[in-house]
Structures are given as structure tokens and as C-alpha cells.
Scaffold this active site. Structure first.
Site: not given
Length: 911
Positions: A137, A569
């Protein structure tokens, strides 16, 4: 090592442009042939309008029929696929020319190693192991069906031809472009983990038969030139995989899936080994009349023939005087028997099949030793050594699988086991972390089973325990190299590591009393808080005698994984990079104090916002003493094709990583600067990080940001793209940044060309340092500190990819007025960051120091902007339909997903 963010050609730009124009013309002919001249005319009109009159372009696209819109997007996307592969071919050519003129990077590294301490260099080489770890991913946005055709196009482009052959070559190119056009680039269904494994295996098979042998052969030769022999049992390059083993947040990865993927890998690994052994059999015609053989070889051959009745009498007769070839035939038969054993699930039979790669290598070493002792040293240390090192690099398993699970899953299972025993005065879930650490450390020393088998746990607990049982079974069936590391994500304390170790002990994977630890336990530190606590966590582990014993049983090596995505993040890129850098220093100091070798596993993404950027530079920018010959680095799904599709680039990328690891390990063993300079820079980075963090948190804590993010980006379409088997949001998370995984967070910002995670806050940080009167320190850091220079370089490149002119179109069209203040904040920080970065670099414009990359971005924008305009128009239509409660239009969804693929191809990454 170049990543999706930086793999741009530096070859002669006119030749590159000519080849891109050539493929562009062939694509134009394909469009006319397949769809008629009207489509080509519309493509050119849209391209011109988006450059000259954005409003007219938007108006035209708003009224375009969906079927035509889809064809438009496909035309621009196909152009990018062709441009990308052309750039890769030219980069490969340039590297070949440079290698011919200057020697390869390993040769240049060997020259530098002459300054290293000889004993330390030998120790470094003994421990050398570079492991790229393939992850799924975010999966490569282009399907393998498209990639196969692009690879053929690359091979055709790289074929030298005279003028008389040019027509035939152009016909082959045109055929393949037609096939690309007729291939659906969208996945019909979400891929299963086994599909993702096949994608990685595609590249591993290619590497097995090509680039890896070249790299290992060059490494051996260059080290000898530097006065160091690469020991026979050293594996300087190996491969890892998370596909089929990473179950954190992916309910599709069950114990059975893990098993199925391991079987699939072994099918390919054994077939690749068979191909190499068949090649060896062709070479090994040495006759006993002219070249003798050792008693060891003859005895092993006799034993093999007794145990392998499958060997044809014909072979025995024909090769009676060719013991080397006959031994290779026996090795081949054992490989075939191994393949059959795994397919049938029957037990290993000693001498008839292989349990792991070591037994295969032992057989080949017998051949090698005999050749060396009978005037066959040239072949033994040449072609045969290359074969042995390549087989050792991949093993029969192709790639060693890491298993990863969330820390909470282990505590959930253990809570049920401890509460059932009733020995503690409080429930397991209520125990403070310190108490739980002591309880689990004591349990690790114990020999008792915590529960009968099967254990009385609920379904999630059963799944967790089943993973450990699967690991044990895998080691018994496939051998010790198949799984080596068990990774704990969201590791916040030593108790999280002890919990996994106790469950491994329950499964028979660890027994401190018997003296074995078949797997290593690896903490993954992925938030800013966890990174700050890195030394405390490692200290708490190594200070415990039972855990220190476990590490001793693993060769006195402790692996620690550093997560770049989540720390970025939640904390912003500046704080993430700085805290990871500091965590490495602290981990190094603790490990050295306990006499433990540290193996750092860098969980870097393909984009700068997730820790991406050139791997070679990143390795050389690590703190001194943190590299001791070993490193693991994730190769994210979306950059694998950029790095490994073209053989010349695959070789270069592997060489870059090996060379950087060797150089950093052998030479960067002490600070390059004085203590005073380092203290000055650390204090300056603290100022930069604090101010950048404040600015970033101000943005992400704006209550309007989640809604703005969803409005201004196509992030909600990510799930529909079927990029990978892992869900893009955490269960039950709703509209919140906490619930959104780091990959779609970067994906959304990238698609809308805002690319906030790759630069936001940097300008505020640099400005704070200047306002503190530390301009000279800033200049000093940029000139003399590899870490800071690498950081600024990556941010500058991301700023160059960011296009707020296009982002403004997304905002004007898609974002409600009451949310547009968020974009104003983003614009202000972007303007500040560009200005501050240019102050540091001394350039007047971004990328002035890299004019070819700058020009590449400009050329790409001409084709990328139309896709962005189309994406905005289609998003607007889809949202209007949803607001009117209309049924979803599959053609609209399809056209929209094609734009997502197109932008990913144009920017060369997904997330």
C-alpha cells in the site's frame, strides 16, 4: 536512491524530448486509429485552453459528455505512462554511459573505503545486509497488465537500430501503444493480498535473473580492490515483504492468507532457483579425467544418488565421469522434490528435499570447494559464486516475510488468558503500563503455558494467537529464513514488546531456557511521542535480563522500525524528520551501552510527506554510528515500478542503497563536526521544529479542516479505485483526520496539487530561526550538515510539484465559501515556505540548481493540468448528483477514477 519523487532524467534533454515527442506522435496516431480524428483535435484544444484560458477550459469540460471525458483522461494518462517510461530509459542510458566513463557507484565507494579503519571495515562487511522490503500500500496505481506493455515499450526504445530497422521498430511501438489503449487501466475489483503478492513477485523474479547478480558480483570485486574479502556466508543484499504478513488494519490478512502467500512465493523462488541450476548444469561439464574432485564431493554425490532414485539411469550413465554436472542434477532433483513437498503438504525428508536455503547453499559450496581445489577457481569464484550469492539473496522464499500487528491485538488476547488464571488482584486491561511490563517480563522467563490448546479466547484473540501458530508452522515447513521479524505497530512502551514476546513463547517460537528465539520482536515507533520515548522503551527492554537474553539469542541484534507516515501526518514534516533523526541517536546510544547492534528499519513512503526522497542521500544523512552494516527500507507499492521496471534502473537503485549503507557504516562512525557545532545546530533545529509544529497544528486543529479536505480533494474516491487490499479509513472513524490513514491523507492533498504534507510549516520554522538572529547558523547548517541539506532538497522538490494555481480551481469550484479561509491559510504558508527555502538555497526560483528536473515539471504540467480540470468538473457533477439523491452513475465514477489514475501517473505517485 531515486524514488517516485525524484526519478527524473538528467540525460541530454533534447534527445529525451525527441523520444517523448516520437511516442506522443505514435499515441496521436493510435487515438485517430482507435477513436477518430475528433478525439485528437479535442485533446489538443483542451491542452491549449488549460494553458491559455483556464475559465474557457473549465466551461468546455463542464459540458463534455462522460464517455468523451473518459477518453480525454485516458489520452492524457497514456501520454504520462509513455513519458515516464521514456524518462526511465534515458536515465538508464545515462547511467550506462557514466558507468563506462567513471565506473559504477560501488567502485567510487571502494575508493573512499581506503580511508576506513581496516578492522572496522572487515567487521562492517561481515555484518553487511541491505534489505529492501516490498509493501503493497498504496499499490501501484497502474495495473500489471499496463506495466508489462510499458516494459516492452521500454525495451523497444532501448534497442539500437539503424535507419532500415526504424520502421519495423516504430510498428512494434505502435502495436504496443494500441494495446495499452485497449487495456482497462482500472481494476474491476479490489485486489486480494495474493494479487498484491503476485505484483511484488513479478519484480522479484526479474531481479533474481538480472540486476542482483550484477550488483553482488561488482560488490565482491570492488571490496577485494579495497583489500577486503566478502565472506562466503555474508548476505549483503536480501529482500523482504509485508504482503501477506501485514495485518495491522487489514482484516483481509488472515493466517490462511499468510500461508497462501508463502506458498506462492516459494513456487516462484524454487522455479527461479531451478532456472539458475539448469544454467549451471550446462556449464559444469568438467571431466574427472581432466579435473579431479574432492572426497567430500564424491561422497555427497554417492549419498544423493542413493536417496534420489528419481535420477534417471541415463543421467548416471552419461555423466558418470562428470561429477560436477551430476551433483547439479541431484541439486535440481532436490529442488523439484521441495516444490512437490510444499504442494502436497508432506514432511521434509533429509537428503531428498531442502528445508530452507542454507541446505541448498551447502550443496553448492561442496561444488565450489572442489572446483577451487582442482584448478577450477576462476569459475568457482566467478559464475558459481554469483549464483550462490544470488540464491542466498532471495532464498527459496524470494523475500523474507515480516509479520506486523497492532499492539492492542496482543494485549486483547493476553488479557483473556491472564484474567482466566485469576492470579492478579486486578484485570489485565486495568493494569498500569509499568506493572504490566513487570508481569510480562516475569512471564517471559517462565516455562509454563498460559493456557491449554486451543486457548479459551474470543474470535479476535483466536486470530491473533493463530498468527503465531502460523509463523511456527511456516518455520517448520519452509525453514528459518521465511519469517524473521514480528513487528508491533503503535508500540508505546516496553510492555507492548513483552506482550508479543510472551505470545511467541506460547507458540513455541521463543524458549529462553532451551536457548532459542526463532523470531525477533520489533517495536515500530510511528508517532512523535513514541519517537521521543525511543530510548526509554529500548532501555526498559534491554535492562530486563529475560529480554536481553532474547536479543542475545538473535545474535545480539535488536531491530527497531521508525515510521515516517504517521509522525508526519500528526506532527508535520519538519518535526517528523527531526524527531526521527534524534530518535536514531538515542537508540544508538542505548544499544551501544548494552553491547547490542542496532538494525534500523525505515518505514519510508514514496512521497516526501511520508518520508520519501532519494534513499542514497537519506542513508548518508543518518546520524553517525547508527548504521552498523545493516538496514531495512520499505519499498512502497507505488514506487516499485519506478525503481525496478527498467533493468538498468533496478541495478542502479540497489547499488545506490548498498553503496550508501557501506559508506555510512564504514566511515561515519564518529561526528563529522565539533560538539559545539552540533549543539548549535541541534538548538537551531529545535527552534525550526517547534515553530513548524505550531504552524502545522494550527492548520490541522482548525475544526473546518476535515470538511475542507474532503471538499477540496477526491479522497473519498480512493476506496473506489481498488488500489490495495487495505481499507483507507480506520473502522468507525467517520469524517476525522484521526480516522484517515496517512496514505489517503497524502493522496488527497497530492491529487488536488496542494501537497500540504510535503512542505507545510517549513516556512514558519525557518522564519522563526531567522527572526532569532540565526541566519548564519542556517547557512552553516545548509552547507555542512547532510541531514539539513537533504531535508531542504526534498522540501524544495515538493514545493516545485505543488501548484496552487490548479489548487485554486479545485477550491473555487468545489469548496463552500465558509471553508475557503483554510485555503487562504495554506496559500500564506506556501508563499512563506517558498521564500524561506529560496533564502536558504540562494536560488531565485525553485529548482534553479536542477534545470532538467525543472524543465521536466514544466513539460508535464501542460498535460497534467487538463486532467486536473477534468477531475474538478467530474467531482462537481458527482457531488451535484449526490446532493439531489440521484443514483450513482457508473460511467461518471469511472471517468473520475480515470482522472485519479492520470494525476498519479503525471505526478508519479499516489500517496
Amino acid at each position: 536512491m531515486s524514488s517516485a519523487d525524484d526519478q527524473t532524467t538528467t540525460t541530454t534533454s533534447s534527445e529525451l524530448r525527441a523520444d517523448i515527442r516520437r511516442l506522443g506522435d505514435l499515441l496521436g496516431e493510435t487515438l485517430v486509429r482507435q477513436e477518430g480524428p475528433e478525439l485528437l483535435e479535442l485533446v489538443e484544444k483542451v491542452r491549449r485552453l488549460t494553458r491559455e484560458d483556464g475559465e474557457a477550459a473549465a466551461e468546455l469540460l463542464r459540458g463534455t459528455e462522460l464517455e468523451t471525458a473518459a477518453k480525454l483522461v485516458r489520452a492524457f494518462s497514456t501520454y504520462f505512462h509513455l513519458a515516464n517510461v521514456t524518462e526511465q530509459v534515458h536515465r538508464g542510458r545515462e547511467l550506462g554511459a557514466k558507468r563506462a566513463a567513471e565506473g559504477g557507484l560501488l567502485a567510487r565507494t571502494a575508493d573512499r573505503l581506503k580511508d576506513a579503519d581496516p578492522e572496522h571495515l572487515r567487521e562492517t562487511v561481515r555484518n553487511l545486509n541491505v534489505r529492501p522490503v516490498f509493501t503493497a500500500h498504496p499499490t501501484e496505481a497502474a495495473r500489471r497488465s499496463v506495466l508489462n506493455k510499458l516494459r516492452r515499450i521500454a525495451a523497444l526504445l532501448d534497442t539500437p537500430v539503424n535507419e532500415s530497422d526504424r520502421r519495423r521498430l516504430d510498428t512494434r511501438l505502435a502495436e504496443n501503444i494500441d494495446l495499452v489503449w485497449q487495456t482497462d487501466e482500472l481494476r474491476v475489483v479490489r485486489p486480494e493480498p495474493a494479487d498484491e503478492a503476485r505484483n511484488a513477485i513479478y519484480y522479484l523474479d526479474e531481479l533474481h535473473l538480472g540486476a542482483v547478480g550484477d550488483v553482488l558480483e561488482d560488490l565482491t570485486a570492488e571490496l577485494e580492490r579495497a583489500g577486503v574479502k566478502l565472506p562466503d556466508d555474508t548476505r549483503p543484499l536480501t529482500f523482504g515483504t509485508w504482503i501477506g504478513g501485514d495485518r495491522d488494519g487489514n482484516p483481509n490478512v488472515t493466517p490462511q492468507v499468510t500461508w497462501d502467500v508463502l506458498i506462492l512465493q516459494h513456487e516462484h523462488g524454487i522455479n527461479d532457483a531451478l532456472e539458475m541450476i539448469d544454467e549451471l548444469r550446462g556449464f559444469l561439464s568438467n571431466s574427472i579425467r581432466y579435473a579431479g574432485a574432492t572426497e567430500e564431493l564424491l561422497a555427497s554425490l554417492q549419498a544423493d544418488l542413493e536417496r534420489l532414485p528419481e535420477i534417471s539411469p541415463r543421467y548416471k550413465r552419461l555423466n558418470a565421469e562428470e561429477p560436477y554436472r551430476l551433483k547439479a542434477t541431484c541439486i535440481r532433483q532436490k529442488l523439484e522434490n521441495t516444490k512437490q513437498r510444499l504442494a502436497k503438504g508432506t514432511p521434509h525428508e533429509d537428503g531428498r528435499d531442502y528445508l530452507g536455503t542454507a541446505q541448498l547453499i551447502d550443496d553448492l559450496r561442496i561444488v565450489q570447494t572442489s572446483l577451487r581445489e582442482h584448478r577450477g577457481g576462476l569459475f568457482a569464484d566467478g559464475r558459481l559464486a554469483r549464483t550462490i550469492r544470488t540464491l542466498a539473496a532471495f532464498g527459496l522464499q524470494l523475500a523474507t516475510m515480516d509479520v506486523r500487528e497492532h499492539a492492542d491485538a496482543h494485549h486483547h488476547a493476553l488479557g483473556q488468558l491472564f484474567d482466566r488464571l485469576g492470579e492478579e488482584s486486578w484485570r489485565y486491561a486495568d493494569m498500569p503500563r509499568e506493572y504490566r511490563t513487570k508481569l510480562l517480563a516475569k512471564e517471559l522467563r517462565s516455562r509454563r503455558p498460559l493456557a491449554p490448546s486451543p486457548a479459551p479466547v474470543d474470535a479476535p484473540g483466536e486470530k491473533t494467537l493463530g498468527v503465531f501458530q502460523t509463523v511456527r508452522r511456516a518455520l517448520e515447513v519452509f525453514g528459518p529464513e521465511v519469517i524473521e521479524s514480528y513487528i508491533i505497530s503503535m508500540c508505546q512502551g516496553a510492555d507492548d514488546v513483552f506482550a508479543a514476546a510472551v505470545l511467541a513463547r506460547e507458540a513455541g517460537l521463543i524458549d529462553l531456557h532451551a536457548g532459542w528465539a526463532k523470531i525477533g520482536i520489533v517495536p515500530l515507533l510511528e508517532t512523535t511521542d513514541e519517537l521521543k520515548a525511543a530510548d526509554t522503551i529500548l532501555e526498559d527492554l534491554l535492562a530486563d535480563p529475560s529480554y536481553r537474553r532474547l536479543v542475545a539469542l538473535r545474535g545480539d541484534v535488536q531491530e527497531v522500525m521508525l515510521g515516517y507516515s504517521d509522525s508526519s501526518k500528526f506532527g508535520g514534516i519538519t518535526t517528523s524528520q527531526w524527531e526521527i533523526h534524534r530518535a536514531q541517536r538515542r537508540l544508538r546510544d542505548v544499544a551501544h551501552r548494552y553491547g547490542v547492534r542496532l538494525r534500523l528499519f525505515h518505514g519510508r513512503g514514496g512521497t516526501v510527506g511520508r518520508g520519501g526522497g532519494p534513499t542514497h542521500d537519506a542513508i548518508l544523512a543518518q546520524p553517525w554510528g547508527t548504521l552498523e552494516g545493516e538496514i531495512k527500507v520499505t519499498e512502497q507499492g507505488e514506487v516499485i515500478s519506478d525503481k525496478y521496471l527498467i533493468p538498468a534502473l533496478a541495478r542502479e537503485n540497489l547499488e545506490l542503497t548498498v553503496a550508501a549503507t557501506l559508506q555510512a557504516s564504514a566511515l561515519h562512525t564518529a561526528p563529522r563536526q565539533s560538539d559545539e557545532a552540533l549543539a548549535r545546530w541541534d538548538a537551531a533545529m529545535d527552534v525550526v521544529s517547534d515553530a513548524a509544529h505550531t504552524a502545522y497544528r494550527h492548520l490541522v486543529e482548525d475544526p473546518d479542516l476535515p470538511t475542507y479536505f474532503l471538499a477540496s480533494t477526491p479522497v473519498d474516491q480512493l476506496a473506489d479505485l481498488h488500489l490495495g487490499s487495505r481499507p483507507s479509513r480506520r473502522p468507525g472513524s467517520g469524517v476525522s483526520l484521526d480516522g484517515l490513514r496517512a496514505i489517503p491523507w497524502v493522496f488527497g492533498w497530492t491529487q488536488s496539487r496542494q501537497i500540504v504534507p510535503g512542505w507545510y510549516g517549513v516556512g514558519s520554522g525557518l522564519k522563526a530561526l531567522r527572526e532569532a538572529g540565526l541566519d548564519t547558523v542556517l547557512d552553516e547548517m545548509h552547507q555542512q550538515w547532510h541531514f539539513f541539506r537533504n531535508f531542504i532538497s526534498n522540501v524544495e522538490m515538493t514545493l516545485a510539484k505543488t501548484d496552487l494555481r490548479i489548487a485554486q480551481h479545485y477550491v473555487d469550484t468545489l469548496v463552500p465559501d465558509e471553508l475557503k479561509h483554510v485555503f487562504d491559510t495554506i496559500k500564506a504558508e506556501h508563499e512563506l515556505t517558498v521564500a524561506e527555502v529560496l533564502r536558504v538555497t540562494g536560488e531565485s526560483e525553485l529548482l534553479d540548481a536542477d534545470p532538467v528536473l525543472k524543465q521536466t515539471f514544466t513539460i508535464r504540467d501542460a498535460y497534467l493540468d487538463p486532467i486536473s480540470y477534468l477531475q474538478v468538473a467530474l467531482l462537481g457533477r458527482q457531488r451535484e448528483a449526490a446532493a439531489a439523491n440521484e443514483d450513482p452513475d457508473p460511467l461518471l465514477a469511472r471517468a473520475l477514477l480515470l482522472t485519479v489514475n492520470g494525476v498519479a501517473a503525471g505526478l508519479r505517485n499516489t500517496g
